[in-house]
Design an enzyme around this catalytic site. Structure first.
Site, mmCIF file in Angstrom:
data_model
loop_
_atom_site.group_PDB
_atom_site.id
_atom_site.type_symbol
_atom_site.label_atom_id
_atom_site.label_comp_id
_atom_site.label_asym_id
_atom_site.label_seq_id
_atom_site.Cartn_x
_atom_site.Cartn_y
_atom_site.Cartn_z
ATOM 1 N N CYS A 2 66.968 15.716 60.325
ATOM 2 C CA CYS A 2 67.117 16.937 59.543
ATOM 3 C C CYS A 2 66.361 16.718 58.248
ATOM 4 O O CYS A 2 66.743 15.870 57.436
ATOM 5 C CB CYS A 2 68.585 17.239 59.270
ATOM 6 S SG CYS A 2 68.831 18.682 58.201
ATOM 7 N N GLU A 106 63.674 22.842 62.206
ATOM 8 C CA GLU A 106 63.141 21.730 62.983
ATOM 9 C C GLU A 106 61.842 22.185 63.626
ATOM 10 O O GLU A 106 61.661 23.371 63.911
ATOM 11 C CB GLU A 106 64.151 21.282 64.042
ATOM 12 C CG GLU A 106 63.858 19.940 64.649
ATOM 13 C CD GLU A 106 63.672 18.857 63.603
ATOM 14 O OE1 GLU A 106 62.511 18.511 63.329
ATOM 15 O OE2 GLU A 106 64.673 18.379 63.057
#
EC number: 4.-.-.-
Length: 219
Positions: A2, A106
């Site tokens: 992340c 992402e």
């Protein structure tokens, strides 16, 4: 992993949803569509009595570190090995935090040369909490620097088509247990770290524009 997320919810909503008792002045909260490593990010800890909202720098620096640059390599910590890694073992027992967010990004690889940005959020669009750890480090000037990391786990069914890891998003009950300083057993704490239910999340392609409201719009 992340490496980017958003937090643009109203300050009062953050205070209410996370039952904050002590918090920084509202003027120090700056909504962002592009929260990134090395920034000072909103985090929540529990001091045994109250949930406290403050800021920690994203990128954990262990107390034994000789150079703060290591923080750039420690923006994430793998849930499966927290109790084994020297840098994370101690904070797992005593320095846990949560990081409020309303979505994260992402990059999805389509082929060896092409990646596209995806935004992942709850279908409800509600705020949620990443599981995190924090530490304090003495700078060369003798000042204390407080830093944090976001914990990752194997992907859910939704995420596995996008990336091989995802941040740990805590359920409401697990959020309370994670923050409770009375909980110190590493096995129990690691049992709280699970992939979030894929049925409650959604993902879609977005623009690659940085720090713009357009970044969260579907493309």
């Amino acid at each position: 992993m992340c490496g980017k997320f958003t937090l643009f919810s109203e300050f009062d909503d953050i205070i209410e949803q996370f039952n904050i008792d002590q918090f920084l002045p509202e003027g120090e909260y700056h909504p962002s569509y592009n929260v990134a490593p090395s920034q000072n990010i909103l985090t929540i800890i529990n001091d045994g009595s109250n949930n406290r909202l403050g800021k920690l720098r994203w990128g954990l620096i262990p107390p034994c570190a000789k150079d703060e640059k290591i923080g750039y390599k420690m923006i994430n910590a793998r849930a499966e090995t927290l109790a084994e890694k020297p840098s994370f073992r101690k904070p797992l027992g005593s320095k846990r935090c949560i990081i409020p967010a309303d979505s994260f990004y992402e990059w999805k690889r389509l082929d060896p040369k092409t990646k596209i940005p995806m935004r992942i959020k709850l279908k409800s669009s509600n705020l949620f909490a990443f599981a995190g750890l924090y530490e304090k480090w003495n700078t060369l000037e003798g000042n204390l620097l407080y830093t944090c990391t976001i914990i990752t786990i194997k992907p859910s069914e939704l995420m596995e088509d996008i990336h091989d890891r995802m941040p740990v998003i805590l359920t409401d009950e697990n959020k309370k247990e994670w923050l409770n300083p009375k909980n110190t057993d590493p096995d129990y704490l690691q049992s709280l770290l699970l992939p979030y239910d894929a049925d409650d999340m959604e993902a879609y392609q977005v623009s690659s524009l940085v720090n713009s409201p357009e970044l969260i719009e579907s493309h």
